[in-house]
Design an enzyme around this catalytic site. Structure first.
Site, short mmCIF file in Angstrom:
data_model
loop_
_atom_site.label_atom_id
_atom_site.label_comp_id
_atom_site.label_asym_id
_atom_site.label_seq_id
_atom_site.Cartn_x
_atom_site.Cartn_y
_atom_site.Cartn_z
N LYS A 268 0.83 -1.21 0.00
CA LYS A 268 0.00 0.00 0.00
C LYS A 268 0.87 1.27 0.00
CE LYS A 268 -2.02 -1.18 3.87
NZ LYS A 268 -1.25 -2.41 4.15
N ARG B 87 -9.02 0.85 10.07
CA ARG B 87 -8.63 -0.53 10.31
C ARG B 87 -9.65 -1.28 11.15
NH1 ARG B 87 -2.65 0.27 9.58
NH2 ARG B 87 -1.54 -1.63 9.99
N ARG C 45 11.65 -6.18 4.14
CA ARG C 45 11.45 -4.73 4.06
C ARG C 45 12.52 -3.98 4.84
NH1 ARG C 45 5.70 -2.06 5.23
NH2 ARG C 45 5.88 -3.03 7.28
N ARG D 178 12.19 -2.31 10.47
CA ARG D 178 11.20 -1.90 11.47
C ARG D 178 11.10 -2.97 12.55
NH1 ARG D 178 5.74 -0.08 8.39
NH2 ARG D 178 4.81 -1.16 10.15
N ARG E 203 0.34 -9.42 13.56
CA ARG E 203 -0.29 -8.36 12.75
C ARG E 203 -1.23 -8.97 11.72
NH1 ARG E 203 4.81 -5.65 10.63
NH2 ARG E 203 3.50 -4.08 9.62
P1 ADP Z 1 2.38 -1.84 3.19
O1 ADP Z 1 2.42 -0.33 3.10
O2 ADP Z 1 1.12 -2.41 2.60
O3 ADP Z 1 2.64 -2.36 4.56
P2 ADP Z 1 4.90 -1.70 1.67
O4 ADP Z 1 4.53 -0.77 0.55
O5 ADP Z 1 5.74 -1.15 2.76
O6 ADP Z 1 3.54 -2.39 2.26
O7 ADP Z 1 5.59 -2.97 1.04
C1 ADP Z 1 6.11 -4.04 1.85
C2 ADP Z 1 7.45 -4.53 1.28
O8 ADP Z 1 7.24 -5.18 0.02
C3 ADP Z 1 8.45 -3.42 0.99
O9 ADP Z 1 9.75 -3.92 1.30
C4 ADP Z 1 8.30 -3.13 -0.50
O10 ADP Z 1 9.53 -2.66 -1.07
C5 ADP Z 1 7.93 -4.51 -1.05
N1 ADP Z 1 6.96 -4.46 -2.17
C6 ADP Z 1 5.91 -3.60 -2.32
N2 ADP Z 1 5.21 -3.89 -3.44
C7 ADP Z 1 5.82 -4.97 -4.00
C8 ADP Z 1 5.55 -5.77 -5.17
N3 ADP Z 1 4.51 -5.50 -5.98
N4 ADP Z 1 6.39 -6.81 -5.43
C9 ADP Z 1 7.43 -7.08 -4.59
N5 ADP Z 1 7.73 -6.39 -3.49
C10 ADP Z 1 6.94 -5.33 -3.18
P1 AMP Z 2 1.44 0.21 9.42
O1 AMP Z 2 2.61 1.11 9.18
O2 AMP Z 2 0.22 0.63 8.67
O3 AMP Z 2 1.79 -1.24 9.21
O4 AMP Z 2 1.07 0.38 10.97
C1 AMP Z 2 1.98 0.05 12.00
C2 AMP Z 2 1.26 -0.09 13.34
O5 AMP Z 2 0.67 1.17 13.69
C3 AMP Z 2 0.11 -1.08 13.37
O6 AMP Z 2 0.56 -2.41 13.61
C4 AMP Z 2 -0.73 -0.53 14.54
O7 AMP Z 2 -0.15 -0.84 15.78
C5 AMP Z 2 -0.59 0.98 14.34
N1 AMP Z 2 -1.65 1.52 13.46
C6 AMP Z 2 -1.50 2.09 12.23
N2 AMP Z 2 -2.68 2.49 11.73
C7 AMP Z 2 -3.62 2.17 12.65
C8 AMP Z 2 -5.04 2.28 12.73
N3 AMP Z 2 -5.75 2.83 11.72
N4 AMP Z 2 -5.67 1.81 13.83
C9 AMP Z 2 -4.99 1.27 14.84
N5 AMP Z 2 -3.65 1.11 14.84
C10 AMP Z 2 -2.96 1.55 13.77
#
Ligand code: ADP
Ligand code: AMP
Length: 204
Positions: free
Chosen positions: A13, A85, A124, A150, A161
């Site tokens: 995302k 969420r 990541r 992270r 998660r």
């Molecule tokens: P989210 O925001 O949904 O948690 P991220 O955008 O941070 O996900 O993506 C998670 C990991 O996967 C990152 O390391 C990113 O570089 C990688 N990634 C994102 N989209 C793709 C894809 N289409 N194919 C392979 N790896 C991806």
């Molecule tokens: P994310 O970066 O979206 O993966 O979020 C990281 C962490 O932040 C999650 O695992 C939750 O602990 C918290 N968080 C982010 N967005 C929300 C939300 N909309 N509601 C509750 N917790 C959230």
């Protein structure tokens, strides 16, 4: 225009939102990014949110809704990433937007199998200076860029998660499907393919 990005952690995302910011002028609101910033700065919100985030649990709805109330821009094309969420958050968002004479225009559901998510999250890496997101295999950081993992991308937290997503966030699929504004994208494809599918489905 308000677009919600819905999908499990690691679905891509943030990656797609970043590209829509760069190429289409969207404003990206990620509650995860805002919370991590609050934790780093040691604000009241950050102090309250920290433990939930470390455990992979959701931060309480009232804190998140207050945060969004403060950060939601009144104008422009907005992507909400990682919010709502829970059903309670979605209802609060609907009320908030109704007061501004707006609504959620589209919800993009990122569909991706668990094993892909686990691989993406375990690889990541983030550049703490810019917040840019990389992947050791799929999008390696350029030479000289120092990246970190992270805390909540460790395997046991990732599993938690995913459970939390299934139990508390997945019900939103039906919530938005009923409103008829949900589109699905196959998020297991390459970043370019996913981006193309989002543009087509949003008519951009
Ligand atoms: P989210 O925001 O949904 O948690 P991220 O955008 O941070 O996900 O993506 C998670 C990991 O996967 C990152 O390391 C990113 O570089 C990688 N990634 C994102 N989209 C793709 C894809 N289409 N194919 C392979 N790896 C991806
Ligand atoms: P994310 O970066 O979206 O993966 O979020 C990281 C962490 O932040 C999650 O695992 C939750 O602990 C918290 N968080 C982010 N967005 C929300 C939300 N909309 N509601 C509750 N917790 C959230």
């Amino acid at each position: 225009m308000i677009v919600v990005f819905l999908g499990p952690p690691g679905a891509g995302k943030g990656t797609q939102a970043q590209r829509l910011v760069e190429e289409k002028g969207f404003i990206h609101i990620s509650t995860g990014d805002l919370l991590r910033e609050a934790v780093k700065k040691g604000t009241e919100l950050g102090k309250k949110a920290k433990e939930y985030m470390e455990r992979g649990e959701l931060v309480p709805d009232e804190l998140i809704v207050a945060l969004i109330k403060e950060k939601l821009p009144e104008e422009g094309k907005v992507i909400l990433d990682g919010f709502p969420r829970t059903i309670a958050q979605a209802e609060a968002l609907d009320r908030m937007l109704a007061e501004l004479g707006k609504k959620v225009d589209a919800v993009v559901l990122f569909e991706v199998p668990d094993e892909v998510v686990v691989e993406r999250l375990s690889g990541r890496r983030v550049d703490p200076k810019t917040g840019k997101v990389y992947h050791v295999k799929y999008n390696p950081p350029p030479e000289g860029v120092e990246v970190v993992q992270r805390d909540d991308d460790r395997e046991e937290v990732v599993r938690r998660r995913l459970e939390v997503y299934r139990r508390q966030t997945a019900p939103l699929v039906e919530y938005y499907e009923r409103r008829g504004n949900l589109v699905r994208v196959d998020a297991s494809k390459s970043p370019d393919e996913v981006y193309g599918e989002i543009l087509t489905k949003l008519g951009l």
